[in-house]
Design a protein around this motif. Structure first.
Motif, PDB file in Angstrom:
ATOM      1  N   SER A  28      -5.890  -3.539  -5.720  1.00 11.93           N
ATOM      2  CA  SER A  28      -6.421  -2.755  -4.608  1.00 11.93           C
ATOM      3  C   SER A  28      -5.312  -2.064  -3.834  1.00 11.93           C
ATOM      4  O   SER A  28      -5.466  -0.923  -3.386  1.00 11.93           O
ATOM      5  N   TYR A  83      -3.923   7.533   4.496  1.00 14.63           N
ATOM      6  CA  TYR A  83      -3.837   6.442   5.464  1.00 14.63           C
ATOM      7  C   TYR A  83      -4.586   6.796   6.748  1.00 14.63           C
ATOM      8  O   TYR A  83      -4.556   7.948   7.199  1.00 14.63           O
ATOM      9  N   SER A 115       0.801  -1.223   0.000  1.00 12.75           N
ATOM     10  CA  SER A 115       0.000   0.000   0.000  1.00 12.75           C
ATOM     11  C   SER A 115       0.835   1.276   0.000  1.00 12.75           C
ATOM     12  O   SER A 115       0.311   2.353   0.269  1.00 12.75           O
ATOM     13  N   ARG A 164      -3.445   6.763  -3.915  1.00 10.95           N
ATOM     14  CA  ARG A 164      -4.177   7.789  -3.155  1.00 10.95           C
ATOM     15  C   ARG A 164      -3.271   8.455  -2.122  1.00 10.95           C
ATOM     16  O   ARG A 164      -3.399   9.652  -1.850  1.00 10.95           O
ATOM     17  N   HIS A 210      -4.768   2.002  -3.440  1.00 11.65           N
ATOM     18  CA  HIS A 210      -4.556   2.602  -2.122  1.00 11.65           C
ATOM     19  C   HIS A 210      -3.271   3.425  -2.098  1.00 11.65           C
ATOM     20  O   HIS A 210      -3.238   4.559  -1.603  1.00 11.65           O
TER      21      HIS A 210
END
Length: 282
Positions: A156, A166, A120, A163, A160
């Motif tokens: 996914s 968090y 992520s 973007r 994440h």
């Protein structure tokens, strides 16, 4: 007879587990050990319930003709927790040794770094923060720009990571308060968004480590940390040789604390950094 489904976990037969284990290794290289039925059940239960599959054998059969389902399953099985500045010393080595050395050799050419299996985004963003700190401490040391290519197999996780936002639980996994205050801003929802200048250094791409790396270009530094432990010995060697092909001569590879190079002394040289070990491409 109509199948009955409930919220209970899907039961996994030994035959179904073996069938799925073979599929997962063929699809993405991950080698499930024995007695991992509970892991598979917990990761795939919602997919199994949603599609009303009676067992893993039915799931594997459907994945062969449904690419989206295959993507969902691989995504679920490859999503792992990650940390900011994991193990700390690799980032100190990056800041104090590798970036100054590589920058001096490159001159006006930009530094290129690869974060393999970036999950992520914590690893590549940690690298970007290190670069920012080094630029503040030693202006002019990095004469040209720098680019971090971050790859992962999970759609996914890549979404994440792109973007760059968090929640507090993720922020609490290894991020120091001074980094949070300097490099993030808090949103109205309470989450934390990484600053644009830190984010701008990182480009996220989809990549299966079993595939072709040549589209990524060549690199001065590669982080491939805490992912090789999921592969068989044979696949580890294949991946490390393919990484070597993308490293510039004299470029550096960093592995996880529990990972080793194996019998590849013909193409890599071990470099002791006290603490930590890195590998230089011959």
């Amino acid at each position: 007879m109509t199948k009955q489904f409930s919220n209970a976990r899907v039961q996994i037969t030994p035959q179904g587990f073996v069938l799925f284990r073979n599929f997962l290794q063929d699809a993405c290289g991950i080698l499930l050990g024995d007695n991992k039925e509970y892991l598979v059940s917990s990761r795939l239960n919602s997919i199994m319930q949603e599609n009303r599959f009676s067992g893993l054998d039915e799931l594997v059969t459907q994945m062969k003709t449904t690419p989206r389902l295959k993507e969902q399953v691989v995504d679920a099985m490859t999503t792992n927790e990650t940390l900011w500045f994991r193990d700390i010393h690799p980032y100190a080595i990056l800041r104090d040794r590798l970036l100054p050395e590589v920058s001096a050799e490159l001159g006006p050419k930009p530094v290129r770094i690869w974060s393999a299996a970036c999950s992520s985004g914590q690893e590549p963003y940690s690298m970007s923060m290190v670069i920012d700190e080094l630029r503040r401490l030693k202006p002019g040391l990095i004469k040209a720009g720098e680019k971090i290519i971050a790859t992962d197999i999970s759609p996914s996780m890549l979404e994440h990571a792109r973007r760059g936002e968090y929640d507090m639980l993720a922020i609490g996994r290894g991020l120091q308060k001074d980094h949070l205050m300097r490099y993030f801003s808090q949103s109205t929802t309470g989450s934390w968004k990484i600053n644009r200048d830190i984010q701008a250094r990182v480009e996220f791409k989809s990549l299966n480590l079993l595939g072709n790396y040549s589209v990524l270009g060549s690199f001065d530094i590669v982080f491939c940390r805490n992912v090789l432990i999921y592969f068989s010995s044979e696949l580890k060697q294949q991946i490390l040789r393919k990484i070597h092909a993308q490293l510039k001569p004299g470029g550096y590879l960093l592995l996880g604390a529990s990972e080793s190079l194996g019998p590849l002394n013909d193409i890599y040289e071990m470099v002791h950094c006290s603490p930590g070990i890195v590998y230089r491409a011959k």
